[in-house]
Scaffold this motif. Structure first.
Motif, mmCIF file in Angstrom:
data_model
loop_
_atom_site.group_PDB
_atom_site.id
_atom_site.type_symbol
_atom_site.label_atom_id
_atom_site.label_comp_id
_atom_site.label_asym_id
_atom_site.label_seq_id
_atom_site.Cartn_x
_atom_site.Cartn_y
_atom_site.Cartn_z
ATOM 1 N N ARG A 173 14.166 -1.309 -4.252
ATOM 2 C CA ARG A 173 14.182 -2.141 -5.464
ATOM 3 C C ARG A 173 13.659 -3.546 -5.168
ATOM 4 N NH1 ARG A 173 19.319 0.124 -6.532
ATOM 5 N NH2 ARG A 173 20.288 -1.792 -5.754
ATOM 6 N N ALA A 174 14.076 -4.098 -4.040
ATOM 7 C CA ALA A 174 13.612 -5.434 -3.685
ATOM 8 C C ALA A 174 12.103 -5.456 -3.476
ATOM 9 C CB ALA A 174 14.339 -5.911 -2.423
ATOM 10 N N GLY A 225 6.013 -6.745 -8.160
ATOM 11 C CA GLY A 225 5.807 -6.642 -9.599
ATOM 12 C C GLY A 225 5.737 -5.223 -10.113
ATOM 13 N N LEU A 226 6.318 -4.270 -9.380
ATOM 14 C CA LEU A 226 6.333 -2.883 -9.804
ATOM 15 C C LEU A 226 7.665 -2.548 -10.480
ATOM 16 C CD1 LEU A 226 4.815 -1.178 -6.617
ATOM 17 C CD2 LEU A 226 3.632 -1.769 -8.736
ATOM 18 N N THR A 286 0.832 -1.213 0.000
ATOM 19 C CA THR A 286 0.000 0.000 0.000
ATOM 20 C C THR A 286 0.859 1.253 0.000
ATOM 21 O OG1 THR A 286 -1.725 -1.188 1.231
ATOM 22 C CG2 THR A 286 -1.808 1.221 1.274
ATOM 23 N N VAL A 287 1.991 1.193 0.695
ATOM 24 C CA VAL A 287 2.838 2.375 0.874
ATOM 25 C C VAL A 287 3.704 2.657 -0.356
ATOM 26 C CG1 VAL A 287 4.767 3.309 2.221
ATOM 27 C CG2 VAL A 287 2.882 2.109 3.371
ATOM 28 N N LEU A 288 4.210 1.609 -0.986
ATOM 29 C CA LEU A 288 5.233 1.797 -2.024
ATOM 30 C C LEU A 288 4.763 2.654 -3.204
ATOM 31 C CD1 LEU A 288 8.123 1.206 -2.809
ATOM 32 C CD2 LEU A 288 7.364 -0.956 -3.831
#
Length: 570
Positions: free
Chosen positions: A112-113, A119-120, A85-87
């Protein structure tokens, strides 16, 4: 329109948006640990534009040692949003900005991880590490440590780091501003220079000579051209090109310039001269000419730009191919190295049964002994009298016809041999022959196209300049005779006519390139081949031989795309 100052070229630091970010996590491994808190501050020109802060539920327990360090407990994150939700909000906050972090590999590794697991797409923003920047800018005696707490104390920041994400991000903002004040004294004014400086080795600083000689660049224009560093005796030390002379030369006097050889050159320089050019093509050609004229000792690349190698049939009763340095009439090339010329010669010898030995053979009553090549059918043994001059002549003519593009029969025989070897499942041999033929085709195509270009008394070409105008070039017999630009809104054809009228007179010389330097002709050919280039005027058609290597582009593309060790059709 007023002339821009150096500080307004590139991306001026005052116009850069920075997002200073800090993460708290359950541990040090991006592969196995998770984010527990995100703090970020967006700034530009010293002004704070916004903040983002949130706890994150890691989905796992938080080790006691981490709780002790950060004060973030399991209870605090139990109702917090998950990273999924945050990313997206974090990535949106980063959009269009430079990501800044203290020890940035740690923070960017976790982001990045997280993107990979969700899947972003990681947007790959420019990244600036304040720890690395501090090592490059601050003397060790001033601050032995570049830990965030030590730098915050040194710069007396109003917010001190507490191992909480937003506090640490706010402290890093103040450290960043303190470092930016320092880099201005080093001549770093743009984002590009700042990133280069931060990526340099720890402790790298401009030398005293670099600092003292910054003024050598002040008279240079913000325009494309060639620059020459000169020594105390007016000797040329170094030659280079740039799309912006003043900006490029100033970079030699900053900490971003780390090459020891270049620093030594700067220490000897007493002035910098410049030749302003219409566009990059003219600058590249003038650089080649200046390198050839001066051979500056600090240039490693192209100190001898006009050195080339050629293939030539010897003038004797039984001609053979020889590697020579002078592009005489009938020569084939150019090649950048003797090794390349020898490789091409061997490929031609594979295609045509011309002799490979270097002995001189008398036209009458030769008394040599046939070698193994005669037994293999690759030579008619004229050295032993097995071939007369008349019987040998077709092999010499076949070499001439192949190189000139009058016949591609030998190439077809080589291609058929590749197919036969592939069909016999002799894949390694087939791949070797395929690659040799491909290299020969590349050499043939380049030589035939250069020869065709050098044959033209005049060719005028134009390329878009990216701002609605045109870059123009007048070529004569493989040389650049004139260069100019037609800016946006300026009719180009009157400019073309003026360039033709004032262009250098070029008299064709001997050899396949009509006296043109091989590397200069190659530069012009590559410019003409770039997408978007248009031929404006070419009264004599620019042609390639009908049976030359140009007809083999499809075969060549297939060969280059084939995997190593494989040949033949499926």
């Amino acid at each position: 329109m007023p002339q821009l100052s150096f500080d307004e070229l590139g991306t001026p630091l005052r116009e850069v948006t920075f997002v200073v970010l800090d993460l708290e996590t359950t541990g040090g491994s991006a592969a196995t640990d998770s984010i527990t808190e995100v703090g970020a501050v967006k700034v530009r020109g010293g002004e704070r534009l916004g903040e983002l802060a949130t706890l994150v539920d890691p989905g796992t327990g938080i080790p006691p040692a981490v709780v002790s360090l950060t004060g973030i407990t399991q209870a605090m994150v139990s109702g917090a949003p998950r990273i999924g939700t945050v990313l997206p909000s974090v990535l949106e906050f980063l959009a269009g900005a430079v990501l800044v972090a203290h020890n940035s590999p740690f923070d960017t590794g976790f982001l990045r991880a997280a993107c990979e697991r969700l899947g972003l797409r990681w947007p790959r923003p420019p990244v600036l590490c304040t720890a690395r920047l501090a090592r490059a800018v601050l003397p060790a005696q001033e601050t032995p440590s570049v830990r965030l707490s030590a730098l915050a104390e040194m710069f007396d920041t109003s917010t001190r780091p507490t191992h909480r994400a937003l506090d640490d991000a706010r402290a890093t903002v103040e450290v960043l501003h303190g470092l930016l004040e320092r880099v201005g004294n080093l001549g770093v004014q743009s984002l590009e220079e700042l990133l280069t400086l931060a990526a340099s080795a720890a402790g790298t600083r401009p030398t005293d000579e670099q600092r003292r000689k910054r003024g050598l660049a002040e008279h240079l224009p913000n325009a494309p051209g060639v620059y020459l560093f000169r020594g105390a005796r007016d000797e040329v030390l170094y030659v280079g090109t740039s799309g912006d002379l003043r900006r490029r030369v100033r970079s030699y006097f900053t900490a971003a310039e780390r090459r020891r050889r270049v620093r030594d050159m700067v220490s000897l320089a007493s002035r910098v001269d410049a030749v302003e050019c219409a566009h990059a093509l003219e600058a590249q050609v003038r650089e080649l000419r200046l390198l050839g004229a001066h051979r500056p000792r600090f240039n490693r690349r192209s100190r001898t730009p006009y050195l080339a190698w050629w293939l030539l049939l010897t003038d004797e009763p039984f001609p053979r191919l020889s590697v020579v340095r002078e592009p005489r009439d009938g020569a084939f090339g150019p090649f950048r190295s003797r090794r390349d010329a020898v490789a091409a010669m061997e490929s031609v010898q594979d295609a045509v049964p011309v002799r490979r030995c270097t002995q001189r053979i008398a036209a009458r009553n030769p008394s040599g002994t046939p070698c193994a090549l005669f037994e293999l059918g690759h030579c008619g043994a004229p050295c032993a009298g097995r071939q007369s001059v008349a019987e040998y002549a077709p092999a010499a003519r076949a070499v001439t016809d192949l190189l000139a593009g009058h016949s591609d029969h030998p190439l077809r025989e080589l291609a058929e041999e590749v197919e036969r070897l592939g069909s016999a499942q002799r894949f390694e041999s087939a791949a070797t022959r395929r690659d040799r033929l491909a290299d020969l085709l590349v050499a043939l195509r380049r030589a035939q196209r250069l020869e065709g270009l050098a044959a033209l008394p005049e060719l005028v070409a134009a390329r878009p300049d990216g701002a609605g105008g045109w870059e123009l070039a007048v070529l004569r017999h493989g040389r650049l005779a004139a260069a100019g630009v037609a800016r946006r809104g300026v009719p180009p054809m009157p400019v073309v006519a003026a360039l033709q009228a004032s262009a250098e007179t070029v008299r064709p010389g001997p050899g396949p390139l009509r006296g043109a330097p091989a590397e200069e002709a190659g530069v012009l050919l590559r410019w003409l081949d770039r997408p978007g280039t248009r031929l404006v005027h070419c009264p004599t058609p620019w042609t390639e031989p009908a049976h030359g290597a140009g007809g083999w582009t499809g075969w060549l593309a297939t060969a280059r795309a084939a995997p190593a060790g494989y040949a033949g059709e499926d």
